[in-house]
Design a protein around this motif. Structure first.
Motif, PDB file in Angstrom:
ATOM      1  N   LYS A   1       8.105 -69.084  98.107  1.00 17.72           N
ATOM      2  CA  LYS A   1       9.551 -68.863  98.065  1.00 17.72           C
ATOM      3  C   LYS A   1      10.260 -70.036  97.403  1.00 17.72           C
ATOM      4  O   LYS A   1      11.183 -69.862  96.602  1.00 17.72           O
ATOM      5  N   GLN A   2       9.807 -71.238  97.746  1.00 14.16           N
ATOM      6  CA  GLN A   2      10.416 -72.428  97.150  1.00 14.16           C
ATOM      7  C   GLN A   2      10.192 -72.476  95.646  1.00 14.16           C
ATOM      8  O   GLN A   2      11.098 -72.794  94.866  1.00 14.16           O
ATOM      9  N   MET A   3       8.958 -72.133  95.252  1.00 16.22           N
ATOM     10  CA  MET A   3       8.657 -72.120  93.819  1.00 16.22           C
ATOM     11  C   MET A   3       9.454 -71.035  93.105  1.00 16.22           C
ATOM     12  O   MET A   3       9.934 -71.236  91.982  1.00 16.22           O
ATOM     13  N   LYS A   4       9.622 -69.875  93.772  1.00 13.86           N
ATOM     14  CA  LYS A   4      10.402 -68.799  93.174  1.00 13.86           C
ATOM     15  C   LYS A   4      11.853 -69.229  93.007  1.00 13.86           C
ATOM     16  O   LYS A   4      12.479 -68.979  91.956  1.00 13.86           O
ATOM     17  N   ALA A   5      12.411 -69.868  94.066  1.00 13.42           N
ATOM     18  CA  ALA A   5      13.795 -70.357  93.970  1.00 13.42           C
ATOM     19  C   ALA A   5      13.934 -71.384  92.858  1.00 13.42           C
ATOM     20  O   ALA A   5      14.931 -71.392  92.121  1.00 13.42           O
ATOM     21  N   GLU A   6      12.927 -72.245  92.714  1.00 11.00           N
ATOM     22  CA  GLU A   6      12.973 -73.257  91.655  1.00 11.00           C
ATOM     23  C   GLU A   6      12.916 -72.612  90.279  1.00 11.00           C
ATOM     24  O   GLU A   6      13.635 -73.012  89.357  1.00 11.00           O
ATOM     25  N   ARG A   7      12.061 -71.579  90.138  1.00 15.43           N
ATOM     26  CA  ARG A   7      11.987 -70.870  88.854  1.00 15.43           C
ATOM     27  C   ARG A   7      13.313 -70.190  88.522  1.00 15.43           C
ATOM     28  O   ARG A   7      13.771 -70.234  87.374  1.00 15.43           O
ATOM     29  N   GLU A   8      13.922 -69.546  89.547  1.00 17.70           N
ATOM     30  CA  GLU A   8      15.216 -68.891  89.318  1.00 17.70           C
ATOM     31  C   GLU A   8      16.278 -69.908  88.924  1.00 17.70           C
ATOM     32  O   GLU A   8      17.113 -69.653  88.057  1.00 17.70           O
ATOM     33  N   ARG A   9      16.247 -71.069  89.601  1.00 17.92           N
ATOM     34  CA  ARG A   9      17.219 -72.103  89.260  1.00 17.92           C
ATOM     35  C   ARG A   9      17.049 -72.572  87.819  1.00 17.92           C
ATOM     36  O   ARG A   9      18.026 -72.735  87.067  1.00 17.92           O
ATOM     37  N   ARG A  10      15.802 -72.761  87.421  1.00 19.05           N
ATOM     38  CA  ARG A  10      15.552 -73.195  86.046  1.00 19.05           C
ATOM     39  C   ARG A  10      15.961 -72.120  85.047  1.00 19.05           C
ATOM     40  O   ARG A  10      16.493 -72.434  83.970  1.00 19.05           O
ATOM     41  N   GLU A  11      15.720 -70.844  85.405  1.00 18.29           N
ATOM     42  CA  GLU A  11      16.119 -69.755  84.516  1.00 18.29           C
ATOM     43  C   GLU A  11      17.640 -69.726  84.346  1.00 18.29           C
ATOM     44  O   GLU A  11      18.152 -69.524  83.240  1.00 18.29           O
ATOM     45  N   LYS A  12      18.369 -69.921  85.467  1.00 21.67           N
ATOM     46  CA  LYS A  12      19.827 -69.942  85.373  1.00 21.67           C
ATOM     47  C   LYS A  12      20.303 -71.106  84.510  1.00 21.67           C
ATOM     48  O   LYS A  12      21.232 -70.968  83.708  1.00 21.67           O
ATOM     49  N   ILE A  13      19.651 -72.247  84.697  1.00 22.07           N
ATOM     50  CA  ILE A  13      20.014 -73.409  83.875  1.00 22.07           C
ATOM     51  C   ILE A  13      19.771 -73.113  82.397  1.00 22.07           C
ATOM     52  O   ILE A  13      20.601 -73.421  81.533  1.00 22.07           O
ATOM     53  N   LEU A  14      18.621 -72.481  82.113  1.00 21.06           N
ATOM     54  CA  LEU A  14      18.311 -72.157  80.721  1.00 21.06           C
ATOM     55  C   LEU A  14      19.297 -71.135  80.161  1.00 21.06           C
ATOM     56  O   LEU A  14      19.727 -71.240  79.001  1.00 21.06           O
ATOM     57  N   GLN A  15      19.667 -70.131  80.979  1.00 18.17           N
ATOM     58  CA  GLN A  15      20.635 -69.142  80.520  1.00 18.17           C
ATOM     59  C   GLN A  15      21.991 -69.780  80.252  1.00 18.17           C
ATOM     60  O   GLN A  15      22.639 -69.504  79.230  1.00 18.17           O
ATOM     61  N   ALA A  16      22.421 -70.656  81.194  1.00 12.59           N
ATOM     62  CA  ALA A  16      23.697 -71.340  80.990  1.00 12.59           C
ATOM     63  C   ALA A  16      23.661 -72.214  79.743  1.00 12.59           C
ATOM     64  O   ALA A  16      24.618 -72.255  78.962  1.00 12.59           O
ATOM     65  N   GLU A  17      22.545 -72.891  79.556  1.00  9.18           N
ATOM     66  CA  GLU A  17      22.412 -73.726  78.364  1.00  9.18           C
ATOM     67  C   GLU A  17      22.431 -72.873  77.105  1.00  9.18           C
ATOM     68  O   GLU A  17      23.034 -73.247  76.089  1.00  9.18           O
ATOM     69  N   GLY A  18      21.780 -71.693  77.188  1.00  6.80           N
ATOM     70  CA  GLY A  18      21.789 -70.803  76.026  1.00  6.80           C
ATOM     71  C   GLY A  18      23.190 -70.292  75.710  1.00  6.80           C
ATOM     72  O   GLY A  18      23.594 -70.238  74.544  1.00  6.80           O
ATOM     73  N   GLN A  19      23.945 -69.899  76.751  1.00  8.14           N
ATOM     74  CA  GLN A  19      25.314 -69.461  76.532  1.00  8.14           C
ATOM     75  C   GLN A  19      26.169 -70.583  75.948  1.00  8.14           C
ATOM     76  O   GLN A  19      27.003 -70.358  75.062  1.00  8.14           O
ATOM     77  N   LYS A  20      25.972 -71.773  76.483  1.00  4.55           N
ATOM     78  CA  LYS A  20      26.729 -72.921  75.967  1.00  4.55           C
ATOM     79  C   LYS A  20      26.438 -73.136  74.493  1.00  4.55           C
ATOM     80  O   LYS A  20      27.357 -73.314  73.669  1.00  4.55           O
ATOM     81  N   GLN A  21      25.165 -73.121  74.140  1.00  6.42           N
ATOM     82  CA  GLN A  21      24.800 -73.305  72.738  1.00  6.42           C
ATOM     83  C   GLN A  21      25.353 -72.183  71.868  1.00  6.42           C
ATOM     84  O   GLN A  21      25.796 -72.411  70.743  1.00  6.42           O
TER      85      GLN A  21
END
Length: 312
Positions: A175-195
């Motif tokens: 669960k912790q690893m899944k939450a970490e993956r989701e967090r990283r995905e959100k960060i990547l999506q936000a970074e992609g939108q920003k770019q």
């Protein structure tokens, strides 16, 4: 009859001798006993055993060998039971000690590995056990190599293949690893939108700059064209004056040119024309005025000069 018996005896002797000839292959060693006691170790080559006195006690492989031991339950310092399976890479360096040093050497190595693993993991917490594999491998190799040296075995490498914590801890970690993956995905999506927004803004900026540059270039080209036109008109006028000066026109020619200009003006809607006195005496003035008078419904033209005024 005697010949047949002789042949049989020869065949039996040859078979008996052949049965006692041994060829030792590469990476093998034969441990030889004579009268039940260790005699020697045969290396690569051809050898002959003395019948009834010598025998091959053990054939030993000198290649590096691998043993994959089943998972062992181990308790960590924080009282968590984990399952660890170990892979051992070893090599027999002394065939004599391997043969006579310990009974069932592989079983002895397995038990020694499990004991050593419990001792090492017992001093570590679960997190340390999961993140310190290299340290555990190094400690186990040193301890096992020292313990198996009297058995003629050298431990080359020890690897912890799997470390399995209890099921509930595995679920929590997943669960912790899944939450970490989701967090990283959100960060990547936000970074992609920003770019993406940055790129759109940059594109709009470049578009505005290009349009401004295009308008500027158009104005410059228009101004340059107007300037060129003015220069050409002025150049044409200058060339005309130059040609006129070079032609040295006479006074009548100049006056005739002036009359032609006034005639062109008379063709318009002007009702009054002022004629200089110096061109009134030209013979062609009457013909010019007559041609104007012959036009249907001619406009009323009044010609004035500094000397007199002509009304038609």
């Amino acid at each position: 009859m005697g010949l047949i018996i002789g042949i049989i005896l020869v065949v039996l002797i040859i078979a008996f001798v052949a049965a006692n000839i041994r060829v030792v292959r590469q990476s093998r060693a034969y441990v030889i006993e004579r009268l039940g006691a260790f005699y020697t170790v045969w290396g690569v080559g051809i050898h002959f055993t003395i019948p009834f006195l010598e025998r091959v006690a053990k054939i030993v492989s000198l290649k590096e060998q691998i043993s994959d031991f089943p998972p062992q339950p181990v308790i960590t310092k924080d009282n968590v039971t984990i399952q660890i399976d170990t892979v051992l890479y070893f090599q027999i360096t002394d065939p004599k000690l391997y043969t006579y040093g310990v009974e069932q050497p592989m079983l002895a190595i397995e038990n020694l590995t499990a004991t050593t693993l419990r001792n090492i993991i017992g001093d570590l917490t679960l997190d340390e056990s999961l993140t310190s594999r290299d340290i555990i491998n190094s400690k186990m190799r040193v301890i096992l190599d020292e313990a198996t040296d009297p058995w003629g075995i050298k431990i080359n490498r020890v690897e912890l293949k799997n470390i399995l914590p209890p099921k509930e801890i595995q679920n929590a970690m997943e669960k912790q690893m899944k939450a970490e993956r989701e967090r990283r995905e959100k960060i990547l999506q936000a970074e992609g939108q920003k770019q993406s927004q940055i790129l759109v803004a940059e594109g709009e900026k470049q578009s505005l700059v290009l349009r401004a540059e295009a308008a500027k270039e158009a104005k410059l080209l228009e101004a340059e064209a107007q300037a060129q036109a003015i220069l050409k008109v002025q150049q044409a006028q200058a060339d005309a004056l130059k040609m006129l000066n070079e032609a040295a026109p006479t006074d009548p020619v100049v006056k005739l040119k002036a009359l032609e200009a006034f005639q062109a003006a008379a063709d318009g809607k002007a009702t009054k024309i002022i004629i200089p006195s110096e061109i009134q005496g030209l013979a062609g003035l009457a013909a010019g005025i007559q041609s104007v008078a012959e036009v249907k419904d001619p406009p009323l033209v009044t010609v004035e000069s500094s000397a007199e005024e002509v009304t038609q």
